[in-house]
Design a protein around this motif. Structure first.
Motif, mmCIF file in Angstrom:
data_model
loop_
_atom_site.group_PDB
_atom_site.id
_atom_site.type_symbol
_atom_site.label_atom_id
_atom_site.label_comp_id
_atom_site.label_asym_id
_atom_site.label_seq_id
_atom_site.Cartn_x
_atom_site.Cartn_y
_atom_site.Cartn_z
ATOM 1 N N ALA A 143 -19.884 15.329 -0.233
ATOM 2 C CA ALA A 143 -21.305 15.739 -0.586
ATOM 3 C C ALA A 143 -21.535 16.597 -1.546
ATOM 4 O O ALA A 143 -20.201 17.414 -1.683
ATOM 5 N N ILE A 147 -26.021 21.402 0.148
ATOM 6 C CA ILE A 147 -26.377 20.825 1.527
ATOM 7 C C ILE A 147 -27.643 20.825 2.193
ATOM 8 O O ILE A 147 -28.377 22.520 2.236
ATOM 9 N N THR A 150 -27.740 18.228 8.058
ATOM 10 C CA THR A 150 -26.374 18.779 8.763
ATOM 11 C C THR A 150 -26.028 17.428 8.780
ATOM 12 O O THR A 150 -24.770 17.094 8.952
ATOM 13 N N ARG A 151 -26.465 16.116 8.855
ATOM 14 C CA ARG A 151 -25.376 14.523 8.566
ATOM 15 C C ARG A 151 -26.010 13.732 8.103
ATOM 16 O O ARG A 151 -27.099 13.356 8.114
ATOM 17 N N PHE A 152 -24.976 12.592 7.925
ATOM 18 C CA PHE A 152 -25.669 10.823 7.436
ATOM 19 C C PHE A 152 -25.033 10.722 8.073
ATOM 20 O O PHE A 152 -24.479 10.838 9.460
ATOM 21 N N ASP A 170 -20.576 14.523 9.618
ATOM 22 C CA ASP A 170 -21.373 16.066 9.493
ATOM 23 C C ASP A 170 -21.410 16.324 8.117
ATOM 24 O O ASP A 170 -20.178 16.008 7.442
ATOM 25 N N THR A 171 -22.275 16.649 7.583
ATOM 26 C CA THR A 171 -21.743 16.697 6.088
ATOM 27 C C THR A 171 -21.426 17.662 5.203
ATOM 28 O O THR A 171 -20.795 16.855 4.636
ATOM 29 N N ALA A 204 -28.534 8.814 3.992
ATOM 30 C CA ALA A 204 -28.000 10.458 3.385
ATOM 31 C C ALA A 204 -28.773 11.430 4.357
ATOM 32 O O ALA A 204 -27.399 12.454 4.695
ATOM 33 N N THR A 212 -29.741 16.055 0.744
ATOM 34 C CA THR A 212 -28.647 15.500 0.712
ATOM 35 C C THR A 212 -27.718 15.099 -0.364
ATOM 36 O O THR A 212 -28.807 13.518 -0.481
ATOM 37 N N LEU A 214 -24.689 12.667 -1.555
ATOM 38 C CA LEU A 214 -23.642 11.666 -1.359
ATOM 39 C C LEU A 214 -23.040 11.522 -2.222
ATOM 40 O O LEU A 214 -23.883 10.342 -3.677
#
Lengths: 264, 414
Positions: A143, A147, A150-152, A170-171, A204, A212, A214
């Motif tokens: 990542a 950011i 918070t998550r992908f 968790d990103t 993502a 985000t 990635l």
């Protein structure tokens, strides 16, 4: 795990200097007797203890007849796994974009940059699966700062009758420079219970929205063959199945030759 | 490894001085230390060697599964080819051997058969088995009586008599108890070595067993089990016996070729011979090993047996049965006719199975209603069940090695 046995007479920091008293002599003799007794037990010379002799015999019996306890470091049962096929167009160019995501190829080997901002923005691909297929998503993921969400997540939608079969990540754990999982390969396995057109997704952003980015390297979709592995004893299993297969082949040859005779 | 402490000059006199005393103790410490070293090496080697064998075992099993799948695909291909003859219906034969018994259900208790996967045969159930070589105690100890004697002879194809028969010479071998100890983990193995220059291509042998007569009520036998080692390499050339007379006779069910000569059983697997009740005082098995390993300038011929067992088996008088399921559902086809099955007798057993074996056809797994073989099947049926019954008749005990079920099939419309 193999044990290491040590003589009680061995004194690395205090070599034998001879006895100076009767007590020393008695202690020396007792130590000799202890060691000899231990050697006897470990070798298998004592009927009450399972030693090397029993282990050697049991190992032969286990591999030959399927009986007896195995002494080994390797596990005696598990799963034998191998990648049988990488699906064509596994890299992001073969996927569709969802939720307004943007995906561009970068310099570097098989590296793509995926950017998403809304919930469920990312990549999607439909894959036909048969019952028993194990589909594996695999990639090296990092990542990039900053950011946003918070998550992908990745996995499948409408898979085996379940709306979403996703793994959430968790990103921040994949942030370059975090020292955690950035640049690590991760995989997700999906086992198909029936014939289906599975929608495979890589989001993502999942949940809280935010930008985000990635970096995806070596993204692939593959099929794995997973077969239970256990000891196949030679006499009752391997040889008998070879015998049966040999008989089947002999009969097949017979049938083929007869058919050739009918057609000639 | 030489033990230093046993090399001392004053071993039996004892140490003559304090220095000698200490020296003796030092050597003992060193010896014990080296023994521990050996112990630790063995401890590691046992695990490491087993690791090597285990891992390869997994892959052998994997490879065998692949081969079995390929054979199934070949079978389907052959079936498809028979479909191209122009008939509406295809023809095929379902072959059931008894090494692989997944499609077989044994009969209920009281009517079950003996499904012997080791020998690849099915027989009526044996109620008791009396060894003619010894006794097995309740604790499992095998007692071999003094009257049991084994003689071994060996020859090769470069030393023959005037008739071209190999000349067999007596061999001194004190390890022959492994032949009859009923222990699966002991083997009687011989390796005959010859220089390559001698051009030996086959080693011949004979095991001659004198059956103990004392302590047994009678000398009746009806079953002989021969497990060659290495399996799948040796040739069994003949099996003969003697009763109380002087004459050697061939085992009644030993297979013969078209000239009436004993058939050479090539690449011998584990063998079972079932014959009418016979009194035996001596038994001899003639064999040969046509495979050898070339190592340096030598040829090594390895042969032997894991077990030889001579028994009298008491078989049930009841009818025994097993059920074979023939399933076409995976191929998308259905039955249009099931023909009369053919039971193939095992070599080493009675060849005429008339009145010993019968078959019945069912369309459901509960075997409710029997149907006739050879009648057209009009319903959409992709599974049938064949019940095979075995019965002994006097001394004759059926031993089946294969069941062949001919059938016609048609592809499903959808």
């Amino acid at each position: 795990m193999a044990n290491t046995y040590r003589s009680s007479l061995e004194r690395h920091n205090a070599p034998y200097r001879g006895v100076t008293s009767r007590e020393d002599d008695v202690n020396f003799n007792l130590a000799v007797l202890h060691d000899l007794t231990q050697i006897q037990r470990v070798s298998g010379g004592h009927p009450s203890f399972s030693g090397h002799r029993d282990q050697i015999q049991d190992n032969l019996s286990a591999i030959y007849h399927g009986e007896g306890t195995v002494t080994a470091s390797a596990p005696t049962a598990g799963m034998l796994v191998t990648k049988t096929k990488t699906l064509p167009q596994s890299d992001p160019s073969g996927w569709s974009l969802t939720g307004g995501a943007v995906c561009n190829q970068k310099t570097g080997w098989r590296t793509w940059e995926l950017k998403g901002t809304t919930h469920r923005s990312g990549l999607s691909k439909t894959v036909p699966l048969e019952p028993g297929d194990t589909l594996v998503l695999r990639a090296q993921i990092s990542a990039l700062q900053p950011i946003g969400a918070t998550r992908f997540a990745w996995g499948a939608r409408d898979f085996n009758g379940v709306e979403e079969s996703l793994t959430f990540l968790d990103t921040a754990d994949f942030l370059v420079g975090s020292g955690k999982k950035a640049g690590a390969y991760i995989e997700k396995r999906l086992r198909s219970e029936g014939r289906q057109e599975a929608e495979i997704v890589l989001y993502a952003v999942h949940g809280t929205e935010g930008t985000t980015t990635l970096l995806l390297t070596d993204l692939s979709l593959s099929l794995y063959a997973e077969n239970p592995a256990g000891i196949a004893p030679m006499d009752p299993s391997l040889k008998r199945r070879l015998d049966g297969t040999g008989d089947q082949l002999a009969f097949l040859e017979d049938q083929i030759l007869k058919q050739k005779g009918e057609w000639d | 490894m030489v033990l230093e402490s046993t090399q001392s000059g004053s071993l039996y006199r004892g140490p003559a001085s304090s220095k000698a005393f200490n020296q003796r103790n030092q050597t003992m410490i060193r010896d014990i230390s080296r023994l521990y070293g050996l112990l630790n090496e063995n401890e590691t080697a046992i695990e490491e060697n087993m690791d090597i064998v285990l891992r390869e075992n997994f892959f052998l099993e994997n490879r065998l599964q692949q081969l079995q799948r390929e054979v199934s695909r070949l079978q389907a291909t052959v079936e498809n080819l028979s479909d191209e003859t122009g008939d509406v219906d295809g023809t095929n034969v379902f072959v059931q051997n008894f090494h692989l018994t997944d499609a077989i259900t044994n009969g209920p208790a009281g009517r079950s058969c003996n499904l012997d996967r080791i020998h690849g045969v099915v027989t009526p159930l044996s109620l008791d088995s009396l060894s003619r070589f010894g006794y097995v105690t309740d604790s499992g100890y095998v007692f071999l009586p003094n009257g049991l004697n084994v003689f071994v002879r060996e020859g090769n194809d470069t030393h023959r008599d005037a008739d071209g028969q190999p000349i067999l010479m007596d061999l001194a071998d004190d390890k022959t108890s492994a032949l009859m100890d009923r222990n699966k983990n002991t083997f009687w193995i011989r390796t005959a070595k010859f220089p390559l220059s001698q051009a030996v291509t086959e080693v011949f042998g004979e095991v001659h067993i004198q059956v103990p007569t004392e302590g047994f009520q009678n000398l009746h036998t009806n079953t002989l089990v021969v497990h060659p080692y290495p399996e799948g390499s040796m040739r069994i050339r003949d099996i003969q016996y003697r009763g109380y007379g002087d004459q050697w006779s061939r085992l009644e069910t030993y297979p013969l070729d078209e000239n009436g000569e004993p058939k050479v059983l090539q690449n011998a697997r584990k063998l079972l011979f079932q014959f009418p009740q016979t009194e035996m005082t001596e038994l001899r098995i003639l064999y040969s090993q046509p495979y050898w390993f070339e190592h340096g300038a030598d040829a090594h011929f390895t042969y032997g047996f894991q077990d030889i067992a001579l028994e009298y088996r008491v078989y049930t008088e009841k009818v025994c049965e097993f059920i074979t399921e023939v399933d076409l559902s995976a191929r998308g086809t259905r039955f249009t006719l099931v023909g009369e099955p053919l039971a193939i007798p095992a070599e080493g057993g009675p060849q005429d199975l008339t009145d010993l074996v019968a078959h019945t056809l069912y369309y459901d797994p509960d075997l409710t209603v029997p149907f006739d073989f050879g009648n057209p099947i009009l319903s959409q049926l992709d599974k049938v069940y064949i019940k095979t019954t075995l019965r002994k008749q006097g001394d004759l005990v059926p031993v089946l090695k294969e069941l062949r079920i001919p059938y016609r099939f048609r592809r499903n419309e959808n």
